[in-house]
Design a protein around this motif. Structure first.
Motif, PDB file in Angstrom:
ATOM      1  N   UNK A  20       0.843  -1.230  -0.043  1.00 22.87           N
ATOM      2  CA  UNK A  20       0.022   0.114   0.043  1.00 22.87           C
ATOM      3  C   UNK A  20       0.730   1.401  -0.116  1.00 22.87           C
ATOM      4  N   UNK A  21       2.097   1.216  -0.652  1.00 20.58           N
ATOM      5  CA  UNK A  21       2.771   2.258  -0.730  1.00 20.58           C
ATOM      6  C   UNK A  21       3.750   2.245  -1.671  1.00 20.58           C
ATOM      7  N   UNK A  22       4.284   3.529  -2.218  1.00 16.26           N
ATOM      8  CA  UNK A  22       5.341   3.529  -3.297  1.00 16.26           C
ATOM      9  C   UNK A  22       6.621   3.272  -2.769  1.00 16.26           C
ATOM     10  N   UNK A  23       7.425   2.384  -3.296  1.00 15.91           N
ATOM     11  CA  UNK A  23       8.578   2.366  -2.971  1.00 15.91           C
ATOM     12  C   UNK A  23       9.792   2.575  -4.016  1.00 15.91           C
ATOM     13  N   UNK A  24      10.859   3.280  -3.881  1.00 13.73           N
ATOM     14  CA  UNK A  24      11.882   3.674  -5.017  1.00 13.73           C
ATOM     15  C   UNK A  24      12.692   2.473  -5.306  1.00 13.73           C
ATOM     16  N   UNK A  25      12.863   1.861  -6.247  1.00  9.96           N
ATOM     17  CA  UNK A  25      13.622   0.835  -6.706  1.00  9.96           C
ATOM     18  C   UNK A  25      14.477   0.978  -8.019  1.00  9.96           C
ATOM     19  N   UNK A  26      15.293   0.502  -8.470  1.00  8.12           N
ATOM     20  CA  UNK A  26      16.165   0.524  -9.658  1.00  8.12           C
ATOM     21  C   UNK A  26      16.605  -0.924 -10.289  1.00  8.12           C
ATOM     22  N   UNK A  27      16.742  -0.864 -11.569  1.00 10.12           N
ATOM     23  CA  UNK A  27      17.281  -1.781 -12.351  1.00 10.12           C
ATOM     24  C   UNK A  27      18.410  -1.424 -13.323  1.00 10.12           C
ATOM     25  N   UNK A  28      19.672  -2.239 -13.077  1.00  7.58           N
ATOM     26  CA  UNK A  28      19.988  -3.125 -12.236  1.00  7.58           C
ATOM     27  C   UNK A  28      19.953  -2.464 -10.866  1.00  7.58           C
ATOM     28  N   UNK A  29      19.901  -3.529  -9.856  1.00  7.40           N
ATOM     29  CA  UNK A  29      20.188  -2.865  -8.548  1.00  7.40           C
ATOM     30  C   UNK A  29      21.620  -2.240  -8.299  1.00  7.40           C
ATOM     31  N   UNK A  30      21.443  -1.511  -7.166  1.00  7.04           N
ATOM     32  CA  UNK A  30      22.646  -0.659  -6.753  1.00  7.04           C
ATOM     33  C   UNK A  30      23.764  -1.416  -7.023  1.00  7.04           C
ATOM     34  N   UNK A  31      23.875  -2.571  -6.191  1.00 10.28           N
ATOM     35  CA  UNK A  31      24.936  -3.375  -5.890  1.00 10.28           C
ATOM     36  C   UNK A  31      25.523  -3.892  -7.335  1.00 10.28           C
ATOM     37  N   UNK A  84      -0.880   1.042 -14.704  1.00  7.43           N
ATOM     38  CA  UNK A  84      -1.599   1.630 -13.436  1.00  7.43           C
ATOM     39  C   UNK A  84      -2.471   2.580 -13.670  1.00  7.43           C
ATOM     40  N   UNK A  85      -3.650   2.306 -12.671  1.00  9.77           N
ATOM     41  CA  UNK A  85      -4.600   3.233 -12.756  1.00  9.77           C
ATOM     42  C   UNK A  85      -4.516   4.081 -11.409  1.00  9.77           C
ATOM     43  N   UNK A  86      -4.235   5.429 -11.544  1.00  9.99           N
ATOM     44  CA  UNK A  86      -3.833   6.380 -10.559  1.00  9.99           C
ATOM     45  C   UNK A  86      -5.117   6.326  -9.261  1.00  9.99           C
ATOM     46  N   UNK A  87      -6.259   5.736  -9.387  1.00  8.13           N
ATOM     47  CA  UNK A  87      -7.071   5.871  -8.635  1.00  8.13           C
ATOM     48  C   UNK A  87      -7.146   4.361  -7.519  1.00  8.13           C
ATOM     49  N   UNK A  88      -6.531   3.546  -8.316  1.00  3.47           N
ATOM     50  CA  UNK A  88      -6.743   2.360  -7.698  1.00  3.47           C
ATOM     51  C   UNK A  88      -5.191   1.289  -7.849  1.00  3.47           C
ATOM     52  N   UNK A  89      -4.439   1.739  -7.246  1.00  2.00           N
ATOM     53  CA  UNK A  89      -3.046   1.058  -7.496  1.00  2.00           C
ATOM     54  C   UNK A  89      -3.214  -0.247  -6.958  1.00  2.00           C
ATOM     55  N   UNK A  90      -2.471  -1.305  -7.571  1.00  2.00           N
ATOM     56  CA  UNK A  90      -2.334  -2.539  -6.968  1.00  2.00           C
ATOM     57  C   UNK A  90      -0.764  -3.111  -6.764  1.00  2.00           C
ATOM     58  N   UNK A  91      -0.589  -4.005  -6.022  1.00  2.00           N
ATOM     59  CA  UNK A  91       0.650  -4.392  -5.747  1.00  2.00           C
ATOM     60  C   UNK A  91       1.458  -4.837  -7.338  1.00  2.00           C
ATOM     61  N   UNK A  92       2.793  -4.253  -7.188  1.00  2.00           N
ATOM     62  CA  UNK A  92       3.489  -4.579  -8.421  1.00  2.00           C
ATOM     63  C   UNK A  92       3.298  -3.653  -9.587  1.00  2.00           C
ATOM     64  N   UNK A  93       2.439  -2.820  -9.325  1.00  2.00           N
ATOM     65  CA  UNK A  93       2.459  -1.584 -10.330  1.00  2.00           C
ATOM     66  C   UNK A  93       3.685  -0.759 -10.318  1.00  2.00           C
ATOM     67  N   UNK A  94       4.015  -0.336 -11.523  1.00  2.00           N
ATOM     68  CA  UNK A  94       5.285   0.589 -11.574  1.00  2.00           C
ATOM     69  C   UNK A  94       4.828   2.096 -11.954  1.00  2.00           C
ATOM     70  N   UNK A  95       5.430   2.857 -11.592  1.00  2.00           N
ATOM     71  CA  UNK A  95       5.210   4.379 -12.006  1.00  2.00           C
ATOM     72  C   UNK A  95       6.373   5.197 -11.654  1.00  2.00           C
ATOM     73  N   UNK A  96       6.436   6.329 -12.578  1.00  2.00           N
ATOM     74  CA  UNK A  96       7.548   7.167 -12.654  1.00  2.00           C
ATOM     75  C   UNK A  96       8.901   6.438 -13.027  1.00  2.00           C
ATOM     76  N   UNK A  97       8.740   5.983 -14.143  1.00  2.00           N
ATOM     77  CA  UNK A  97       9.808   5.175 -14.840  1.00  2.00           C
ATOM     78  C   UNK A  97      10.946   5.947 -15.595  1.00  2.00           C
TER      79      UNK A  97
END
Lengths: 112, 286
Positions: free
Chosen positions: A31-42, A65-78
Motif C-alpha cells: 500500500x505504498x510506493x517504494x523507489x527501486x532501480x534496475x539493475x540493483x545498486x550493487x 497503473x490506474x492512478x485511483x486504484x493502485x495494486x501491488x506490483x504496479x510501476x510508476x515514474x519510470x
C-alpha cells in the motif's frame, strides 16, 4: 594553459561522460510506493543509454497503473538515471521523459 | 620348415609373456586408467581456473604444464610396474622431456601455425564467427548466425584472415552527410557530443569529426571514435541511433543523395544540339 589542462577542462566542463545508467522507478508494494532501480545498486550499471531507455520503456509496457486504484506490483515514474543518480534526458525525445508519471517528481538535478 | 620357425617364435613369445605378461598388462591398465583420469581432471581443473582466475592467469598454459607433469608421473608409474627402477626411469623421462621441449622451442618458428586461437572472433573466407576448435585438418568456426562451419586448414593457409582478437580497441566510423545549406558547425558539435557522452567511447584517442567531402550537393562528415573490442558492435549501433535522433531534435537535416541532370534540347529545335550551347536552367532539373 597546456593542451592537457585545456582538455581536462573540456572533459569536466562541457560534456559529462557518465559511467553507466540505471532505470529508476517506483513500485507499489504494501500500500505504498517504494523507489527501486534496475539493475540493483550493487550490480554493474548498464553501459548503453539506448539499452537503458529501452528497458525503461519495456518495464512501462508491463503494467498500466490506474492512478485511483493502485495494486501491488504496479510501476510508476519510470526514467533513466546515470551512475550518480541524476536524471538524464531521453535521447529519443530530447527531454526528461517519465513513463507512467504518478506523483510529483524531483526537478532534474543536472542539465546539459 | 616354415612351420618350425613359427612354432619357435610362438614359444619365444609365450616365454616372454610368461615372464612379463602380467606386469605389462597391469602397466597398460595403469596407463589407460591414468590417462583417462588425467583428461577428466585437467578438464575440471581448467574449468575451475577459467571460472575463478580466467581474466588474470594464463589458464591454458597453466593447464598444459600441470598436464605434462601429471603425465610424467603416470608414465613413471607404468614403467615401475613393469619392474624398472623409479629413479632411473624418472631421470630418463626427464631427459627425453627436456630434449623434446628444447626441440620444440628451436623449431617452433618453422612450424606453420594458424594465426588465431580457440575463442577468437575471426573472419575467414567469407565466414564471420568464433573459433571453437582446431585440429590437424579442420578449423571449426561457429558463425554469429549460429552455423558450425568446418574450414580446411589448407584453405585457411591460403586465405586472408582477420582476427578481431588481436587488438584491445576498435575504431568506429560513422559518415553522415548534410546539405550545403545545413549548419555544418552545429552538426559537427552534435556528432562529437553524442560520441563523448557515451560511456563506452574511449577518452584517449578522443572522438573526432572531420568534414570529409563536398560533392553532390552535400557535405560529408566523418565521425571517428574508439571503443573496446567487445563493445564495438553495440556501441556503433547505439551511436547511429542516437545521432539520427539527436539530429532530428536539433533540426539538422540529413542530405539525400542528389544528382543534377541537364536535358539537351530535342532535335528539330532552333538550337544546334551538337554545339552544346543550351540553357541549363531551362531544360535542367534537380
Amino acid at each position: 594553459m597546456k593542451i592537457d589542462d585545456a582538455l581536462n577542462r573540456i572533459d569536466t566542463g562541457w560534456m559529462i561522460k557518465p559511467n553507466g545508467f540505471r532505470v529508476q522507478f517506483d513500485i507499489y508494494t504494501d500500500n505504498q510506493w517504494n523507489t527501486d532501480c534496475c539493475p540493483d545498486e550493487e550490480l554493474v550499471h548498464l553501459k548503453s543509454e539506448v539499452t537503458a531507455w529501452r528497458l525503461a520503456w519495456k518495464l512501462a509496457q508491463t503494467c498500466h497503473p490506474d492512478p485511483d486504484r493502485c495494486k501491488n506490483g504496479d510501476l510508476a515514474n519510470i526514467f533513466v538515471v546515470d551512475n550518480q543518480g541524476n536524471r538524464i534526458p531521453s535521447y529519443i525525445t530530447g527531454d526528461y521523459t517519465v513513463y507512467h508519471p504518478q506523483k510529483p517528481l524531483k526537478s532534474p538535478e543536472r542539465t546539459e | 620348415m616354415e612351420k618350425l620357425f613359427l612354432t619357435k617364435d610362438y614359444e619365444r613369445l609365450k616365454e616372454i609373456m610368461d615372464l612379463y605378461g602380467q606386469d605389462l598388462l597391469q602397466s597398460m591398465f595403469i596407463l589407460v586408467i591414468g590417462v583417462v583420469l588425467l583428461q577428466w581432471f585437467i578438464r575440471r581443473f581448467r574449468m575451475y581456473l577459467d571460472r575463478t582466475r580466467g581474466n588474470q592467469w594464463p589458464v591454458k598454459r597453466i593447464s598444459a604444464i600441470v598436464y605434462i607433469i601429471l603425465l610424467f608421473f603416470v608414465l613413471n608409474l607404468c614403467f615401475v610396474q613393469i619392474g624398472f627402477d623409479f629413479e632411473t626411469i624418472g631421470l630418463f623421462l626427464a631427459i627425453i622431456s627436456l630434449f623434446v621441449i628444447a626441440l620444440v622451442i628451436v623449431l617452433r618458428p618453422y612450424f606453420p601455425t594458424l594465426p588465431f586461437h580457440v575463442g577468437n572472433p575471426v573472419f575467414i573466407d567469407g565466414f564471420f564467427g568464433k573459433v571453437m576448435a582446431t585440429n590437424m585438418y579442420h578449423t571449426h568456426v561457429k558463425t554469429f548466425d549460429g552455423k558450425m562451419v568446418f574450414i580446411p586448414n589448407s584453405k585457411i593457409m591460403k586465405s586472408v584472415i582477420t582476427n578481431y582478437h588481436g587488438t584491445p580497441g576498435r575504431r568506429i566510423k560513422i559518415d553522415v552527410s548534410i546539405p550545403y545549406t545545413g549548419d555544418l558547425i552545429k552538426a559537427k558539435q552534435t556528432l562529437e557530443a553524442v560520441m563523448i557522452a557515451d560511456p563506452r567511447v574511449l577518452v584517449t584517442l578522443r572522438p573526432q569529426v572531420w568534414a570529409l567531402d563536398m560533392e553532390g550537393g552535400r557535405v560529408k562528415l566523418g565521425a571517428r571514435c574508439w571503443t573496446d573490442n567487445e563493445n564495438y558492435w553495440l556501441t556503433k549501433c547505439d551511436l547511429i541511433e542516437m545521432i539520427k535522433l539527436r539530429f532530428d531534435h536539433e533540426s539538422i537535416r540529413m542530405a539525400l543523395p542528389m544528382q543534377q541532370i541537364f536535358l539537351r534540347p530535342q532535335l528539330g529545335d532552333d538550337s544546334d544540339p551538337l554545339s552544346g550551347e543550351f540553357d541549363a536552367n531551362e531544360g535542367g532539373c534537380q
